[in-house]
Design an enzyme around this catalytic site. Structure first.
Site, PDB file in Angstrom:
ATOM      1  N   ASP A  85       1.908  10.475  -8.755  1.00  0.00           N
ATOM      2  CA  ASP A  85       2.920   9.942  -9.675  1.00  0.00           C
ATOM      3  C   ASP A  85       2.239   9.381 -10.919  1.00  0.00           C
ATOM      4  OD1 ASP A  85       5.375   9.280 -10.632  1.00  0.00           O
ATOM      5  OD2 ASP A  85       5.658   7.512  -9.383  1.00  0.00           O
ATOM      6  N   GLU A  88      11.181  -8.692  -7.592  1.00  0.00           N
ATOM      7  CA  GLU A  88      10.687  -9.039  -8.918  1.00  0.00           C
ATOM      8  C   GLU A  88       9.164  -9.044  -9.000  1.00  0.00           C
ATOM      9  OE1 GLU A  88      13.369 -11.438  -8.013  1.00  0.00           O
ATOM     10  OE2 GLU A  88      14.700 -10.128  -9.169  1.00  0.00           O
ATOM     11  N   PHE A  91      10.484  -3.273  -4.782  1.00  0.00           N
ATOM     12  CA  PHE A  91      10.844  -4.107  -3.632  1.00  0.00           C
ATOM     13  C   PHE A  91      11.302  -5.506  -4.041  1.00  0.00           C
ATOM     14  CE2 PHE A  91       7.890  -0.964  -2.006  1.00  0.00           C
ATOM     15  CZ  PHE A  91       8.541  -0.529  -0.859  1.00  0.00           C
TER      16      PHE A  91
END
Ligand code: AMP
Length: 956
Positions: free
Chosen positions: A718, A606, A604
């Site tokens: 994940d 840095e 989304f």
């Protein structure tokens, strides 16, 4: 003297002939001067020969010496032979003045570590023998004698020979000096080097051998070399390894169509029936397509096909009034070549095309499964009803037929629930039924019974403490008892597909119990006969269909896990995700945060390193995830959902949430700072720098974090090394709890047919095939993380495509052990990758095992082997057209290691055959030092070997 060495079949000779040279005076003249030997030259067949002679028979007290030059000794040759050719003149052939005449001379030797030149000290010489002629030379007839003497126990660098004449008439024609060896040989497939025969103090020399290429032995092969240069008593045989047979002292690959399963002295055997006969050098012959071996079949036996259907099924109504039938049938036409045929019977009641099981009331005699006879009697049938009976033939290989459907189920549209109604209502119970849309029938498939998942709860429950009840039903109706009078309930019903995963749309309805109390109504209510599984889930809030978690997501191994102390709450179930984030995360004022440096790119925005300084608290280093400008409200909520999830966890090996900034324009998530960043990158940068013990310690941390998550019923979906962070004490912490990331924005993600993106290489097959994400699928991913860690951040399955990976996994191949990976660790990986997810270890088991390994580091000493039977075919194993590489440089180029071309050439590795012989040590020795390069080359060689010799070996 000149040394001429002659090699002959059993020994090496040094030949000394006496050559006249200008240096005669140096060696001989002293002797001649002092001791009166003379040199004469003769030419014979173009070669010059020199004869040293002395003949002072008329003079008294002769002491004439002749000495050789320095003879260097091969270190092992402690025993040398001296062969002399000479002539001795008969004393009687001289006149009376030669009364002092002798007919013998003496051989002497003296050892030395260096050439002493012309210095001669008689005292240093030891007598070896007195040499007497067998035949004496008279005036008229020349007789040449040949005598051989042994000089024993030589130990210094070299020696001299000397000849002493004490008054004979002697001519020395030649001297040969030699020692004996046992020649290099191959005996019982072991090769032994040329060995110098021993002397009197070591009559038998023991020699160790090595097995010839592709042969192995249990014990070191040995043999003895005798003093005479003969090999005797070979001990310990070598045998050709699996896939090879003995041909003329060598091991040759089994020809295509032949196999050899074990190391033995036997010849390769002909491939059995229904097997492939294409490859050479196979350990066993893989089954032809459509043929299989049962788990109990030997890998050396034939393969068999699936049995065809039983024939001529007949129902005989023996005692219809008693609800009895006799079913008979004939065996299948094709038994697939097996004798272990059994039958099973299934009863269904079909209405139109929708079939359901007949229920448990029906009796089968002798049984409904495992029948060996072709008949069964069925009883307890109801009169006037239609029954459908399905008889199936099974054999030891039938499991392969079903396996294919488990992974890639034939997708037919899941049935839909169309309407739900109340059939009967009391104050404490509701009887419900629902309708199902007809399913299209797929030709040649059996219609499986449908199961339903019914979820219900009180409508007006405090949403924070809702009790959901989930029932799995085999029938499209149910009666629910023990309800509260006059209360509204919400019911949701959904059809389950044959593998148990929810399919099709669900229907949700609200029904109320009646308010008047009718005593006993509930008491007599039929029990929930058809309830197969009842699982009570205590959930604090409703899940929506988008949920990352489903009841099927949690897999329990024991009853204690049925009641987790704390359960993860899906933030998506909150109508307002902002409420969720405030519930689970602390709000931080942006003025307390200082951003220092960008350290990564998040999904989304840095990620910064920075400092968090909250008043009255110590300042801490933090990572700050930001949300890039221009976000939508949905993106903001998704961004913050990670904090809502992370905020629920508190564990040493889970990344800790410090807090969030939500009340200002720039939303931020602040977590503890992990100095060494993502694990995959960190390991790549430190390739080969950590011992296994330390890597296993890291894995232990990750497993502990995952155990905590699974105990909280959280499925990560994940888990990968890129999502593990490492701090400055090398502690590993699980991170990345973004909800949307798995499904939409994962760079590793690949769209699946069922929608959503899945990181294929890390994901369990059942999760890919039908999105069955559970802690057991996280265990699979953990196995891949183990591999990534042990391989120092190598990409799993290298450059294979996702499709190739899925195909290989489906064919039961698995990643090979990383280089230098302890066998115990690799075994654990293989356990994590078991096809049957219920057999995989739980995270609790994994933590325990890793702890055990860390407590006894010896358990990490045995290194796992490369096993071509289970290992996935390695990348870069062939040229672009699939043919083997034509040259070493072509191969090196294909694996991007051309910089080592010269190293290979200098080391004499110039053909691909040479490459195939190379061991890890050899690669190191030719100058490949970087662990990553070493690994790449070694793996590629393994792959080449796999392809050349055992490519088509059947997976186990
Ligand atoms: P993520 O969006 O969580 O995948 O983060 C992107 C990158 O930022 C990661 O790959 C790390 O390199 C870095 N990063 C994220 N969180 C942290 C942290 N807590 N400490 C250090 N680096 C981090």
């Amino acid at each position: 003297f000149t040394v001429i060495s002659i090699r002959c079949c059993t020994f090496i000779l040094f030949f000394y002939s006496f050559i006249f040279s200008s240096f005669k005076g140096v060696y001989i003249s002293n002797l001649v001067v002092l001791f009166q030997w003379e040199v004469t030259q003769r030419t014979l067949n173009g070669s010059q020969f020199y004869t040293y002679s002395v003949c002072n028979v008329g003079e008294r007290e002769q002491d004439n010496w002749l000495r050789t030059t320095f003879i260097q000794r091969r270190p092992a040759a402690s025993r040398v032979f001296v062969e002399l050719q000479f002539i001795v003149r008969d004393c009687n052939s001289f006149d009376a003045t030669s009364l002092t005449c002798k007919e013998t001379f003496n051989l002497f030797t003296s050892e030395s570590d260096a050439d002493v030149g012309t210095t001669f000290r008689k005292g240093q010489f030891k007598k070896v023998a007195t040499i007497a002629p067998d035949e004496i030379t008279s005036k008229n007839e020349l007789r040449i004698n040949t005598e051989t003497r042994v000089v024993e126990n030589l130990s210094r660098k070299g020696f001299y020979l000397a000849f002493q004449d004490i008054g004979a008439c002697v001519a020395l024609l030649s001297t040969r000096v030699y020692y004996k060896t046992c020649p290099a040989t191959v005996k019982s497939l072991a090769s032994f080097p040329e060995t110098v025969a021993g002397g009197e103090n070591q009559a038998l020399r023991e020699v160790s051998g090595v097995c010839v290429d592709n042969a192995v032995s249990e014990k070191l092969p040995r043999i003895y070399c005798t003093v005479d240069g003969e090999w005797v008593v070979p001990v310990g045989q070598c045998q050709c390894k699996p896939g090879y047979e003995e041909v003329k002292d060598a091991c040759q690959e089994c020809q295509p169509g032949f196999f050899k399963a074990v190391a033995s002295g036997d010849k390769c055997e002909l491939c059995p029936a229904n097997t492939q006969r294409l490859s050479s050098g196979v350990l066993f012959c893989p089954c032809m397509d459509g043929f299989y071996r049962a788990p109990t079949d030997p890998s050396t036996g034939p393969c068999s096909g699936l049995p065809s259907a039983p024939r001529d099924l007949v129902a005989t109504t023996t005692q219809l009034s008693a609800g009895k039938l006799l079913l008979t049938w004939s065996p299948p036409e094709d038994t697939g070549g097996r004798i272990d045929i059994t039958y099973s019977i299934e009863c269904q009641r079909c209405e139109g095309i929708v079939c359901q099981p007949c229920g448990e009331k029906i009796r089968y005699e002798p049984a409904s499964t495992g029948l060996t006879d072709t008949k069964v009697s069925v009883s307890e049938l109801d009169a006037h009803l239609n029954y459908t009976f399905i008889v199936e033939a099974h054999s030891g290989v039938s499991l392969f037929a079903s396996q294919a459907t488990i992974l890639y189920p034939v997708s037919s549209d899941p049935p839909k629930i169309t309407t739900m109604r109340v059939v009967e209502r009391t104050s404490t119970s509701l009887s419900l039924s629902w309708d199902v849309s007809p399913r299209p029938r797929v030709p040649n498939t059996q219609v499986r019974p449908i199961r339903y998942e019914l979820t219900f709860r009180k409508k007006d429950d405090n949403l924070d403490m809702t009790t959901y009840i989930v029932l799995i039903l085999e029938k499209n109706s149910v009666q629910i008892n023990d309800l509260a009078p006059g209360t509204a309930y919400l019911f949701r019903v959904q059809a389950l597909s044959s593998d148990g995963s929810p399919g099709g749309s669900s229907i949700e309805e609200q029904f109320e119990t009646s308010s008047e109390v009718i005593f006993g109504a509930a008491v007599g209510g039929a029990a929930m006969l058809f309830v197969v599984v009842v699982i009570l889930f205590l959930r604090r809030r409703k899940r929506n269909s988008n949920s990352r978690q489903g009841p099927e997501d949690t897999y329990f191994s024991s009853s204690e896990q049925l009641k987790p102390l704390k359960t993860y709450v899906d933030p998506h179930t909150y109508e307002d995700p902002n409420v969720a984030v405030l519930k689970f995360a602390t709000e931080i004022h942006p003025s307390h945060i200082t951003k220092q440096k960008v350290i990564g790119a998040g999904e989304f925005g840095e990620v910064y390193r920075g400092i968090l300084k909250v008043p009255a608290r110590k300042e801490v280093a933090v990572a700050i995830k930001t949300l890039k400008p221009g976000y939508t409200e949905k993106q903001r909520q998704d961004f913050l959902s990670e904090a809502s999830i992370m905020g629920q966890f508190s564990h040493q090996n889970i990344i800790r949430l410090e807090g969030v900034v939500t009340k200002f324009k720039h939303a931020m998530i602040v977590t503890e700072y992990m100095e060494n960043g993502a694990l995959d990158r960190y390991l790549k940068d430190h390739d080969g720098e950590f011992p296994s013990f330390q890597l296993v310690g890291m894995l232990r941390g990750i497993a502990a974090g995952m155990k905590y998550l699974s105990d909280m019923s959280y499925v990560h979906r994940d888990l990968a090394a890129r999502n593990i962070l490492v701090n400055n004490t090398l502690e590993c912490k699980v991170s990345d709890f973004g909800l949307s990331r798995v499904l939409e924005d994962n760079p590793e993600g690949t769209y699946t047919t069922s929608g959503g993106k899945i990181p294929i290489r890390w994901t369990a097959p059942e999760a890919i095939a039908y999105r069955k994400f559970t802690s057991a699928s996280d265990v699979w991913s953990f196995g891949i993380v183990m591999w990534e860690v042990m391989a120092f951040g190598e990409r799993p399955y290298w450059d294979m495509s996702n499709h190739e990976v899925m195909k290989a996994i489906n064919e039961a191949f698995r990643l090979p052990a990383p280089m230098d990976c302890p066998s115990t660790v690799y075994q654990l990986m293989l356990q994590c990758w078991l096809q049957d997810r219920s057999k995989r270890p739980r995270f609790g088991d994994i933590v325990n095992l890793l702890d055990k390994l860390l407590r006894s580091p010896d358990s990490l000493k045995t290194i796992a082997d490369f096993d071509p039977r289970i290992s996935i075919r390695l990348p870069s194993t062939s040229g672009s057209d699939g043919s083997p590489f034509r040259s070493v440089s072509e191969w090196l180029e294909s694996i991007k290691m051309s910089q080592y071309s010269e190293n290979f050439t200098c080391a004499g590795v110039v053909t691909m055959d040479h490459v195939l012989q190379m061991k890890n040590e050899d690669i190191k020795n030719i100058g490949v030092r970087l662990p990553g390069h070493l690994k790449r080359i070694a793996y590629s060689i393994l792959g080449l070997k796999d392809q050349t010799s055992t490519l088509s070996v059947f997976a186990v």
